[in-house]
Every structure is written in structure tokens, then in C-alpha cells.
Design an enzyme around this catalytic site. Structure first.
Site, PDB file in Angstrom:
ATOM      1  N   LYS A  13       0.829  -1.208   0.000  1.00  0.00           N
ATOM      2  CA  LYS A  13       0.000   0.000   0.000  1.00  0.00           C
ATOM      3  C   LYS A  13       0.870   1.267   0.000  1.00  0.00           C
ATOM      4  CE  LYS A  13      -2.062  -0.917   3.947  1.00  0.00           C
ATOM      5  NZ  LYS A  13      -1.368  -2.164   4.363  1.00  0.00           N
ATOM      6  N   ARG A  88      -8.600   0.965  10.038  1.00  0.00           N
ATOM      7  CA  ARG A  88      -8.151  -0.398  10.320  1.00  0.00           C
ATOM      8  C   ARG A  88      -9.142  -1.150  11.196  1.00  0.00           C
ATOM      9  NH1 ARG A  88      -2.282   0.584   9.504  1.00  0.00           N
ATOM     10  NH2 ARG A  88      -1.086  -1.291   9.913  1.00  0.00           N
ATOM     11  N   ARG A 127      12.180  -6.504   4.888  1.00  0.00           N
ATOM     12  CA  ARG A 127      11.932  -5.104   4.552  1.00  0.00           C
ATOM     13  C   ARG A 127      12.928  -4.177   5.254  1.00  0.00           C
ATOM     14  NH1 ARG A 127       5.886  -2.718   4.816  1.00  0.00           N
ATOM     15  NH2 ARG A 127       6.112  -2.758   7.066  1.00  0.00           N
ATOM     16  N   ARG A 160      12.369  -1.918  10.572  1.00  0.00           N
ATOM     17  CA  ARG A 160      11.358  -1.477  11.534  1.00  0.00           C
ATOM     18  C   ARG A 160      11.287  -2.462  12.689  1.00  0.00           C
ATOM     19  NH1 ARG A 160       5.966   0.038   8.291  1.00  0.00           N
ATOM     20  NH2 ARG A 160       5.129  -0.817  10.208  1.00  0.00           N
ATOM     21  N   ARG A 171       0.898  -9.049  13.838  1.00  0.00           N
ATOM     22  CA  ARG A 171       0.241  -8.002  13.023  1.00  0.00           C
ATOM     23  C   ARG A 171      -0.699  -8.629  12.003  1.00  0.00           C
ATOM     24  NH1 ARG A 171       5.077  -5.100  10.602  1.00  0.00           N
ATOM     25  NH2 ARG A 171       3.591  -3.687   9.643  1.00  0.00           N
TER      26      ARG A 171
HETATM   27  P1  AMP Z   1       1.821   0.588   9.263  1.00  0.00           P
HETATM   28  O1  AMP Z   1       3.028   1.373   8.909  1.00  0.00           O
HETATM   29  O2  AMP Z   1       0.587   1.067   8.528  1.00  0.00           O
HETATM   30  O3  AMP Z   1       2.015  -0.894   9.142  1.00  0.00           O
HETATM   31  O4  AMP Z   1       1.521   0.884  10.811  1.00  0.00           O
HETATM   32  C1  AMP Z   1       2.461   0.542  11.820  1.00  0.00           C
HETATM   33  C2  AMP Z   1       1.781   0.482  13.172  1.00  0.00           C
HETATM   34  O5  AMP Z   1       1.194   1.753  13.480  1.00  0.00           O
HETATM   35  C3  AMP Z   1       0.633  -0.508  13.279  1.00  0.00           C
HETATM   36  O6  AMP Z   1       1.080  -1.819  13.544  1.00  0.00           O
HETATM   37  C4  AMP Z   1      -0.165   0.093  14.437  1.00  0.00           C
HETATM   38  O7  AMP Z   1       0.459  -0.154  15.675  1.00  0.00           O
HETATM   39  C5  AMP Z   1      -0.039   1.582  14.160  1.00  0.00           C
HETATM   40  N1  AMP Z   1      -1.133   2.071  13.275  1.00  0.00           N
HETATM   41  C6  AMP Z   1      -1.023   2.590  12.022  1.00  0.00           C
HETATM   42  N2  AMP Z   1      -2.218   2.924  11.507  1.00  0.00           N
HETATM   43  C7  AMP Z   1      -3.129   2.600  12.464  1.00  0.00           C
HETATM   44  C8  AMP Z   1      -4.551   2.668  12.544  1.00  0.00           C
HETATM   45  N3  AMP Z   1      -5.293   3.147  11.529  1.00  0.00           N
HETATM   46  N4  AMP Z   1      -5.140   2.222  13.689  1.00  0.00           N
HETATM   47  C9  AMP Z   1      -4.424   1.743  14.720  1.00  0.00           C
HETATM   48  N5  AMP Z   1      -3.092   1.625  14.704  1.00  0.00           N
HETATM   49  C10 AMP Z   1      -2.427   2.054  13.594  1.00  0.00           C
END
Ligand code: AMP
Length: 216
Positions: A13, A88, A127, A160, A171
Site C-alpha cells: 500500500k 483499520r 523489509r 522497523r 500483526r
Molecule cells: P503501518 O506502517 O501502517 O504498518 O503501521 C504501523 C503500526 O502503526 C501498526 O502496527 C499500528 O500499531 C499503528 N497504526 C497505524 N495505523 C493505524 C490505525 N489506523 N489504527 C491503529 N493503529 C495504527
């Protein structure tokens, strides 16, 4: 163009949103990137978010919704946006509906990136990303020209915290339990378009363009 990019972590994404946002002249609104910036800056929000992020859990809905409300009220989001990593959960999607109604806007399309679990694990555990410009790489599928260094801005790449295998598995479970129900939520409103998230990056991008243009 008001789009949501929906799909599991590692579906691509962010990679696609970054390019297409540039192409379409709309902001990429990536909650994960916004939270990582808050963590790096050591703000109160960042300190709170970190306790959830490091173990691969979701940050509470009210925190995220507050962040999105502020971001979508900025002038550059008036012409459109790509939401990447939000919503989410069902409550987040409902809050987004209310927010867009307040702003007198409506969603055009929800693009769902379909990728198998094995492929996600392979991708996420190799990654690497740039802490400065957020470009992403993969040790095997998309290595930088110089090992460990960002092609775009020359910064040292990092893994990360939440891309370690155990956390990745968690996750993916969180995605299945809390985020996957959004597929039916948006399908029921005729907004969902599925694109294959595996294959050449350019081919996937073309599929997203086609899905988005139908909506425009
Ligand atoms: P991402 O980079 O989108 O994979 O997000 C990394 C982490 O940020 C996730 O595993 C969550 O802990 C937090 N996070 C990001 N977006 C959201 C969301 N919309 N709702 C809740 N937690 C989020």
C-alpha cells in the site's frame, strides 16, 4: 480522488500510495508514517503510540481518529487524498464516515490489495526503510543500489522494530481479526475494488489506476 488503500501489512500500500499520490497531486495520508514521525520526535502522542506499535498492536481508535481529523482538515486534503493504513477497524471506518459528512466529502473507492500470507511474511521480514524519506526496500526483491543506503536521499536504512517475525505474525492476526471485516463493510456499499498485490510493481499500479479511474 478520495481513496482508501486497504490490505494487510506488507501488501504494498505504502509503495503504491507514495507514487500515485505524487502522480495525482493529492496527499498520501499514512497513519503508520505519521505515528513513526511522532515516535521519532518524542512527542506525547509518539510515546503513547510506541507502546502499541512495538508489539504489533493497534493504537486506540480515538487517538488515530483525532490524528486523521486534523490531517483531513488541512487545505491540501481538500482536492483529495489517499488513505494508507486507515481505517483499520469498523469504529474507525464509522468515524471516517462522520468526518467526511462534516467536510461534505465522499469516498470514491476502496482499493483492496490481495496478497497471500506466505508472501506477506517473506516481504515483511526482509523489509528495510529509510527513516528520513520513508522509501522502502527489500533485501531480496528490491535492494537499494548501495547496500544499506537509501537511493533517494543517502540515509542509512533501518529495519522497523515491528518487522521482526514474531511481531509480523501478530500483526497479520490483528489484520485478520480487526481490519478484514472492513472488506464486507465497503463491499456492501459498492465501493470495494480488488487488485492483485503480487506481481510487478508497475502492473499492480496500472490495475490501481484502472480501478480508481472507474470511480472518477
Ligand atoms: P503501518 O506502517 O501502517 O504498518 O503501521 C504501523 C503500526 O502503526 C501498526 O502496527 C499500528 O500499531 C499503528 N497504526 C497505524 N495505523 C493505524 C490505525 N489506523 N489504527 C491503529 N493503529 C495504527
Amino acid at each position: 480522488m478520495r481513496l482508501i488503500f486497504l490490505g494487510p501489512p506488507g501488501a504494498g500500500k505504502g509503495t503504491q500510495a507514495r507514487e500515485l499520490a505524487r502522480e495525482w497531486g493529492v496527499p498520501q495520508v499514512a497513519t503508520g508514517d505519521m505515528l513513526r514521525e511522532a515516535v521519532a520526535a518524542g512527542t506525547a502522542l509518539g510515546r503513547e503510540a510506541r507502546t502499541y506499535m512495538d508489539r504489533g498492536a493497534l493504537v486506540p481508535d480515538d487517538v488515530i481518529v483525532g490524528l486523521i481529523r486534523e490531517r483531513l482538515s488541512q487545505p491540501d486534503a481538500k482536492r483529495g487524498f489517499i488513505l494508507d493504513g486507515f481505517p483499520r477497524t469498523i469504529p474507525q471506518a464509522q468515524a471516517l464516515d462522520r468526518l467526511l459528512a462534516d467536510l461534505e466529502q465522499r469516498l470514491d473507492r476502496v482499493i483492496y490489495f490481495q496478497v497471500s500470507d506466505e508472501e506477506l511474511l517473506r516481504r515483511l521480514t526482509g523489509r528495510r526503510s529509510c527513516p528520513r524519506c520513508q522509501s522502502t526496500y527489500h533485501l531480496i526483491f528490491n535492494p537499494p543500489q548501495r547496500p544499506g543506503v537509501c537511493d533517494r536521499c543517502g540515509t542509512a536504512l533501518v529495519e522497523r522494530e515491528d518487522d521482526r517475525e514474531e511481531t509480523v505474525r501478530h500483526r497479520l492476526r490483528v489484520y485478520r481479526d480487526q481490519t478484514a471485516p472492513l472488506l464486507d463493510y465497503y463491499r456492501g456499499r459498492g465501493l470495494l475494488a480488488t487488485v492483485p498485490g503480487e506481481g510487478a510493481i508497475e502492473a499492480i499500479r496500472a490495475a490501481i489506476r484502472r480501478a480508481a479511474e472507474v470511480a472518477a
